[in-house]
Every structure is written in C-alpha cells, then in structure tokens.
Scaffold this motif. Sequence first.
Motif, PDB file in Angstrom:
ATOM      1  N   ALA A   1       0.872  -1.175   0.000  1.00 55.03           N
ATOM      2  CA  ALA A   1       0.000   0.000   0.000  1.00 55.03           C
ATOM      3  C   ALA A   1       0.906   1.221   0.000  1.00 55.03           C
ATOM      4  N   THR A   2       0.665   2.144  -0.914  1.00 56.38           N
ATOM      5  CA  THR A   2       1.471   3.359  -1.006  1.00 56.38           C
ATOM      6  C   THR A   2       0.564   4.572  -1.117  1.00 56.38           C
ATOM      7  N   ALA A   3       1.111   5.713  -0.787  1.00 56.64           N
ATOM      8  CA  ALA A   3       0.368   6.968  -0.936  1.00 56.64           C
ATOM      9  C   ALA A   3       0.639   7.539  -2.317  1.00 56.64           C
ATOM     10  N   GLY A   4      -0.406   8.004  -2.968  1.00 55.74           N
ATOM     11  CA  GLY A   4      -0.270   8.613  -4.289  1.00 55.74           C
ATOM     12  C   GLY A   4      -1.342   9.659  -4.479  1.00 55.74           C
ATOM     13  N   LYS A   5      -1.097  10.587  -5.389  1.00 56.48           N
ATOM     14  CA  LYS A   5      -2.065  11.669  -5.639  1.00 56.48           C
ATOM     15  C   LYS A   5      -3.131  11.215  -6.621  1.00 56.48           C
ATOM     16  N   GLU A   6      -4.375  11.587  -6.316  1.00 59.36           N
ATOM     17  CA  GLU A   6      -5.464  11.370  -7.258  1.00 59.36           C
ATOM     18  C   GLU A   6      -5.279  12.336  -8.419  1.00 59.36           C
ATOM     19  N   SER A   7      -5.475  11.873  -9.622  1.00 56.51           N
ATOM     20  CA  SER A   7      -5.246  12.724 -10.794  1.00 56.51           C
ATOM     21  C   SER A   7      -6.244  13.868 -10.898  1.00 56.51           C
ATOM     22  N   ASP A   8      -7.476  13.664 -10.465  1.00 55.00           N
ATOM     23  CA  ASP A   8      -8.490  14.711 -10.621  1.00 55.00           C
ATOM     24  C   ASP A   8      -8.472  15.746  -9.502  1.00 55.00           C
ATOM     25  N   THR A   9      -8.166  15.334  -8.260  1.00 54.31           N
ATOM     26  CA  THR A   9      -8.219  16.272  -7.135  1.00 54.31           C
ATOM     27  C   THR A   9      -6.845  16.651  -6.602  1.00 54.31           C
ATOM     28  N   GLY A  10      -5.833  15.855  -6.875  1.00 54.46           N
ATOM     29  CA  GLY A  10      -4.503  16.125  -6.338  1.00 54.46           C
ATOM     30  C   GLY A  10      -4.348  15.709  -4.886  1.00 54.46           C
ATOM     31  N   ARG A  11      -5.402  15.142  -4.299  1.00 56.26           N
ATOM     32  CA  ARG A  11      -5.355  14.685  -2.903  1.00 56.26           C
ATOM     33  C   ARG A  11      -4.595  13.372  -2.792  1.00 56.26           C
ATOM     34  N   GLN A  12      -3.963  13.200  -1.650  1.00 50.30           N
ATOM     35  CA  GLN A  12      -3.269  11.943  -1.385  1.00 50.30           C
ATOM     36  C   GLN A  12      -4.289  10.840  -1.111  1.00 50.30           C
ATOM     37  N   ARG A  13      -4.021   9.673  -1.633  1.00 51.16           N
ATOM     38  CA  ARG A  13      -4.925   8.533  -1.448  1.00 51.16           C
ATOM     39  C   ARG A  13      -4.056   7.274  -1.382  1.00 51.16           C
ATOM     40  N   THR A  14      -4.436   6.349  -0.538  1.00 45.49           N
ATOM     41  CA  THR A  14      -3.708   5.084  -0.453  1.00 45.49           C
ATOM     42  C   THR A  14      -4.054   4.227  -1.662  1.00 45.49           C
ATOM     43  N   GLN A  15      -3.010   3.745  -2.316  1.00 48.30           N
ATOM     44  CA  GLN A  15      -3.182   2.869  -3.470  1.00 48.30           C
ATOM     45  C   GLN A  15      -2.628   1.491  -3.113  1.00 48.30           C
ATOM     46  N   HIS A  16      -3.340   0.468  -3.531  1.00 47.28           N
ATOM     47  CA  HIS A  16      -2.958  -0.909  -3.219  1.00 47.28           C
ATOM     48  C   HIS A  16      -2.500  -1.612  -4.494  1.00 47.28           C
ATOM     49  N   TYR A  17      -1.409  -2.345  -4.364  1.00 46.55           N
ATOM     50  CA  TYR A  17      -0.876  -3.122  -5.487  1.00 46.55           C
ATOM     51  C   TYR A  17      -0.640  -4.544  -4.994  1.00 46.55           C
ATOM     52  N   GLU A  18      -1.003  -5.511  -5.832  1.00 47.38           N
ATOM     53  CA  GLU A  18      -0.760  -6.910  -5.505  1.00 47.38           C
ATOM     54  C   GLU A  18      -0.224  -7.612  -6.749  1.00 47.38           C
ATOM     55  N   VAL A  19       0.790  -8.417  -6.534  1.00 46.84           N
ATOM     56  CA  VAL A  19       1.415  -9.176  -7.607  1.00 46.84           C
ATOM     57  C   VAL A  19       1.372 -10.646  -7.221  1.00 46.84           C
ATOM     58  N   GLU A  20       0.812 -11.447  -8.115  1.00 46.08           N
ATOM     59  CA  GLU A  20       0.713 -12.886  -7.868  1.00 46.08           C
ATOM     60  C   GLU A  20       1.959 -13.613  -8.336  1.00 46.08           C
ATOM     61  N   GLY A  21       2.359 -14.591  -7.569  1.00 47.27           N
ATOM     62  CA  GLY A  21       3.380 -15.548  -7.972  1.00 47.27           C
ATOM     63  C   GLY A  21       2.643 -16.841  -8.198  1.00 47.27           C
ATOM     64  N   PRO A  22       3.290 -17.926  -8.078  1.00 45.50           N
ATOM     65  CA  PRO A  22       4.702 -18.096  -7.729  1.00 45.50           C
ATOM     66  C   PRO A  22       5.582 -17.917  -8.959  1.00 45.50           C
ATOM     67  N   VAL A  23       6.882 -17.896  -8.698  1.00 45.62           N
ATOM     68  CA  VAL A  23       7.846 -17.680  -9.769  1.00 45.62           C
ATOM     69  C   VAL A  23       9.048 -18.597  -9.536  1.00 45.62           C
ATOM     70  N   ALA A  24       9.614 -19.111 -10.617  1.00 45.12           N
ATOM     71  CA  ALA A  24      10.879 -19.839 -10.536  1.00 45.12           C
ATOM     72  C   ALA A  24      11.977 -18.826 -10.826  1.00 45.12           C
ATOM     73  N   MET A  25      13.078 -18.893 -10.072  1.00 44.20           N
ATOM     74  CA  MET A  25      14.141 -17.916 -10.267  1.00 44.20           C
ATOM     75  C   MET A  25      15.453 -18.588 -10.650  1.00 44.20           C
ATOM     76  N   LEU A  26      16.188 -17.888 -11.517  1.00 47.87           N
ATOM     77  CA  LEU A  26      17.546 -18.285 -11.873  1.00 47.87           C
ATOM     78  C   LEU A  26      18.446 -17.093 -11.617  1.00 47.87           C
ATOM     79  N   LEU A  27      19.445 -17.279 -10.760  1.00 44.18           N
ATOM     80  CA  LEU A  27      20.418 -16.232 -10.449  1.00 44.18           C
ATOM     81  C   LEU A  27      21.811 -16.818 -10.592  1.00 44.18           C
ATOM     82  N   THR A  28      22.778 -15.940 -10.857  1.00 47.68           N
ATOM     83  CA  THR A  28      24.170 -16.372 -10.873  1.00 47.68           C
ATOM     84  C   THR A  28      24.966 -15.492  -9.908  1.00 47.68           C
ATOM     85  N   THR A  29      26.066 -16.026  -9.395  1.00 46.96           N
ATOM     86  CA  THR A  29      26.944 -15.264  -8.520  1.00 46.96           C
ATOM     87  C   THR A  29      28.326 -15.891  -8.511  1.00 46.96           C
ATOM     88  N   THR A  30      29.304 -15.070  -8.110  1.00 43.33           N
ATOM     89  CA  THR A  30      30.677 -15.585  -7.987  1.00 43.33           C
ATOM     90  C   THR A  30      30.962 -15.926  -6.553  1.00 43.33           C
TER      91      THR A  30
END
Length: 172
Positions: free
Chosen positions: A143-172
């Motif tokens: 949940a983040t604070a962001g401005k409404e485009s029409d009023t300019g007022r701050q409003r809490t915005q919610h974002y959700e991202v679904e997984g699952p995900v397989a990951m591949l990483l490399t390192t030394t």
Amino acid sequence: LVEQTPEVPSMTDTERHEALDLLKDPKLLQRILEDHETCGLVGEETNKLVCYLACVSRHLPRPLSVLVQSSSASGKTSLVEATLALMPAEEQIRRSALSAQSLYYMGHGELKHKILAVAEEEGVSEAGYALKLLQGEGRLAIATAGKESDTGRQRTQHYEVEGPVAMLLTTT
C-alpha cells in the motif's frame, strides 16, 4: 489500470501428440542434455538438468529456484542462457537488476508461473525482501500513498502481484 492477459500459443493436434510422446520418452533426460549441447553448452550435465527442472517447475504451486555459483568466467551465464533458450520466451522475465520496489509494481499476473532470471545476484540485493516474500508467500502486496489525478489529494493505493515464480540467479 487495465490488466492484459498474455496470449497463450495454441497447439495443433500433431504438436500435442509430439509433446506427449516426448514426455513419455524414457530417454527424456538425455534429450534435454542433447538440446543443451545444441545450444552450445557441453558438459555440466547435472547443472543443466537442475536448471531445466527449476524452469519447468514454474507451473507448480511452489516452484524451484537456482543460484548458480562459480568463479568468474566459468560459464554460469552460458548455462542459464542455454536453459532459457529451451523455454518459451513468453514465460521468461529477464532483468539485469531489480530495485527494492520494482516487483511490487509489476502487473498483477505478470510474474505468475514465470521464470525470473537475473544476471547476477548483486542485481537483486535491493529486492531481497520482496523476493523472499514472493517465494515464501507466493505473492506480494503493498500500500502506497499517491495523488489522485483529478483532485490532487493523497490517497492510499494498493498493489498486488501474484506468484509463484521460478528464479535463476548467478553469482561468484
């Protein structure tokens, strides 16, 4: 925000029959190794199979992830690239790095059952917490604070991202 559903390639009856024959082939693992060699990767049989299995596990409820660790210029990137060459392009998300918040703002289903490949582990150091949550809980929510485009007022915005995900990483 309009969510776009990715187009799923269709299979002909012949392609479906050939795919099922491949899955039933008792020499399936050998064929996977041969496909890696066709991509230019010789040797590393166990590592090739582990990376391949992690990638195809993306459709499981709890996919596998792989961290390929070795000395510089030892072929880590070649291993990952050869494996990804065997996977559908639309199932991959490749990044050089991830910021601390970047995963939270991806589309709702953009990561779901995908392969997330990041060039070096250092590239995900800022996103470690989000990756841990994504792997453990199978989703991210913020949940983040962001401005409404029409009023300019701050409003809490919610974002959700679904997984699952397989990951591949490399390192030394």
